[in-house]
Scaffold this motif. Structure first.
Motif, PDB file in Angstrom:
ATOM      1  N   VAL A  12      21.676  17.957 -77.163  1.00 56.07           N
ATOM      2  CA  VAL A  12      21.165  19.272 -76.796  1.00 56.07           C
ATOM      3  C   VAL A  12      20.421  19.173 -75.475  1.00 56.07           C
ATOM      4  O   VAL A  12      20.127  18.089 -74.977  1.00 56.07           O
ATOM      5  N   GLN A  13      20.108  20.333 -74.931  1.00 60.60           N
ATOM      6  CA  GLN A  13      19.330  20.406 -73.702  1.00 60.60           C
ATOM      7  C   GLN A  13      17.854  20.609 -74.007  1.00 60.60           C
ATOM      8  O   GLN A  13      17.484  21.117 -75.067  1.00 60.60           O
ATOM      9  N   ALA A  14      17.013  20.205 -73.088  1.00 61.15           N
ATOM     10  CA  ALA A  14      15.584  20.420 -73.240  1.00 61.15           C
ATOM     11  C   ALA A  14      15.296  21.891 -73.510  1.00 61.15           C
ATOM     12  O   ALA A  14      15.871  22.779 -72.866  1.00 61.15           O
ATOM     13  N   GLY A  15      14.418  22.134 -74.480  1.00 57.55           N
ATOM     14  CA  GLY A  15      14.091  23.482 -74.886  1.00 57.55           C
ATOM     15  C   GLY A  15      14.898  24.004 -76.055  1.00 57.55           C
ATOM     16  O   GLY A  15      14.527  25.020 -76.653  1.00 57.55           O
ATOM     17  N   ASP A  16      15.986  23.328 -76.390  1.00 56.70           N
ATOM     18  CA  ASP A  16      16.824  23.740 -77.515  1.00 56.70           C
ATOM     19  C   ASP A  16      16.194  23.342 -78.840  1.00 56.70           C
ATOM     20  O   ASP A  16      15.178  22.648 -78.894  1.00 56.70           O
ATOM     21  N   LEU A  83      14.019  18.835 -91.249  1.00 60.42           N
ATOM     22  CA  LEU A  83      13.139  18.727 -90.100  1.00 60.42           C
ATOM     23  C   LEU A  83      13.630  19.712 -89.049  1.00 60.42           C
ATOM     24  O   LEU A  83      14.659  19.477 -88.408  1.00 60.42           O
ATOM     25  N   GLN A  84      12.915  20.811 -88.910  1.00 63.91           N
ATOM     26  CA  GLN A  84      13.228  21.797 -87.890  1.00 63.91           C
ATOM     27  C   GLN A  84      12.550  21.375 -86.596  1.00 63.91           C
ATOM     28  O   GLN A  84      11.328  21.225 -86.555  1.00 63.91           O
ATOM     29  N   MET A  85      13.329  21.177 -85.554  1.00 69.73           N
ATOM     30  CA  MET A  85      12.824  20.690 -84.279  1.00 69.73           C
ATOM     31  C   MET A  85      13.047  21.768 -83.228  1.00 69.73           C
ATOM     32  O   MET A  85      14.190  22.111 -82.913  1.00 69.73           O
ATOM     33  N   ASN A  86      11.960  22.289 -82.695  1.00 67.27           N
ATOM     34  CA  ASN A  86      12.011  23.307 -81.666  1.00 67.27           C
ATOM     35  C   ASN A  86      11.458  22.761 -80.355  1.00 67.27           C
ATOM     36  O   ASN A  86      10.732  21.768 -80.334  1.00 67.27           O
ATOM     37  N   SER A  87      11.801  23.427 -79.270  1.00 66.21           N
ATOM     38  CA  SER A  87      11.307  23.053 -77.942  1.00 66.21           C
ATOM     39  C   SER A  87      11.500  21.572 -77.670  1.00 66.21           C
ATOM     40  O   SER A  87      10.585  20.869 -77.241  1.00 66.21           O
ATOM     41  N   LEU A  88      12.696  21.101 -77.910  1.00 64.07           N
ATOM     42  CA  LEU A  88      12.975  19.677 -77.781  1.00 64.07           C
ATOM     43  C   LEU A  88      12.794  19.200 -76.348  1.00 64.07           C
ATOM     44  O   LEU A  88      13.083  19.924 -75.386  1.00 64.07           O
ATOM     45  N   LYS A  89      12.312  17.979 -76.233  1.00 65.47           N
ATOM     46  CA  LYS A  89      12.057  17.338 -74.958  1.00 65.47           C
ATOM     47  C   LYS A  89      12.882  16.064 -74.851  1.00 65.47           C
ATOM     48  O   LYS A  89      13.245  15.479 -75.869  1.00 65.47           O
ATOM     49  N   PRO A  90      13.159  15.612 -73.633  1.00 71.27           N
ATOM     50  CA  PRO A  90      13.905  14.355 -73.494  1.00 71.27           C
ATOM     51  C   PRO A  90      13.255  13.192 -74.233  1.00 71.27           C
ATOM     52  O   PRO A  90      13.971  12.323 -74.744  1.00 71.27           O
ATOM     53  N   GLU A  91      11.934  13.169 -74.315  1.00 73.09           N
ATOM     54  CA  GLU A  91      11.251  12.093 -75.018  1.00 73.09           C
ATOM     55  C   GLU A  91      11.437  12.142 -76.531  1.00 73.09           C
ATOM     56  O   GLU A  91      11.027  11.215 -77.237  1.00 73.09           O
ATOM     57  N   ASP A  92      12.041  13.209 -77.046  1.00 74.74           N
ATOM     58  CA  ASP A  92      12.388  13.274 -78.460  1.00 74.74           C
ATOM     59  C   ASP A  92      13.687  12.530 -78.764  1.00 74.74           C
ATOM     60  O   ASP A  92      14.052  12.394 -79.936  1.00 74.74           O
ATOM     61  N   THR A  93      14.379  12.073 -77.745  1.00 73.51           N
ATOM     62  CA  THR A  93      15.628  11.357 -77.934  1.00 73.51           C
ATOM     63  C   THR A  93      15.395  10.087 -78.746  1.00 73.51           C
ATOM     64  O   THR A  93      14.571   9.247 -78.380  1.00 73.51           O
ATOM     65  N   ALA A  94      16.114   9.955 -79.844  1.00 74.09           N
ATOM     66  CA  ALA A  94      15.942   8.819 -80.744  1.00 74.09           C
ATOM     67  C   ALA A  94      16.935   8.944 -81.886  1.00 74.09           C
ATOM     68  O   ALA A  94      17.577   9.979 -82.064  1.00 74.09           O
TER      69      ALA A  94
END
Length: 129
Positions: A12-16, A83-94
């Motif tokens: 996904v893209q950042a913010g997705d 786990l609902q993840m909002n406003s994803l950031k590149p640092e969430d990559t894992a």
């Protein structure tokens, strides 16, 4: 004994937003007997606590890095934790893992990987800029 299978990861893209699911198999103890946790592991890093939820769903905990962006929930009737993840950031990559803790007594060290008895295989979440 419980078997866990994660799903819902992707690119996904950042913010997705993404919603991860962790489905538990039938076991000797009911799914509601287990506290559940979400952990993640990024390249070159140790496994990191993300979120946890008590057996009834009434108690939740979050890492500071995801608080106010991620929400953990469970549906014991469906043997599933989310786990609902909002406003994803590149640092969430894992790689994200769910885990089950058969809590028999004492303090709940929910941020400790070794607290948990069973683990899923993980699902990859990649967040691009």
């Amino acid at each position: 004994q419980v078997q866990l299978v994660e799903s819902g990861g992707g690119l996904v893209q950042a913010g997705d937003s993404l919603r991860l699911s962790c489905a538990a198999s039938e076991s000797g103890r009911s799914f509601s007997s287990y506290a559940m946790g979400w952990f993640r592991q990024a390249p070159g890093k140790e496994r990191e606590f993300v979120a946890a939820i008590g057996w009834s769903g009434s108690t939740t905990h979050y890492a500071d890095s995801v608080k106010d962006r991620f929400t953990v929930s469970r549906d014991n009737a469906k043997n599933t934790v989310y786990l609902q993840m909002n406003s994803l950031k590149p640092e969430d990559t894992a790689v994200y893992y769910c885990a089950a803790d058969l809590k028999l007594g004492g303090s709940w060290y929910y941020t400790w990987s070794h607290e948990y008895d069973y683990w899923g295989q993980g699902t990859q979440v990649t967040v691009s800029s």
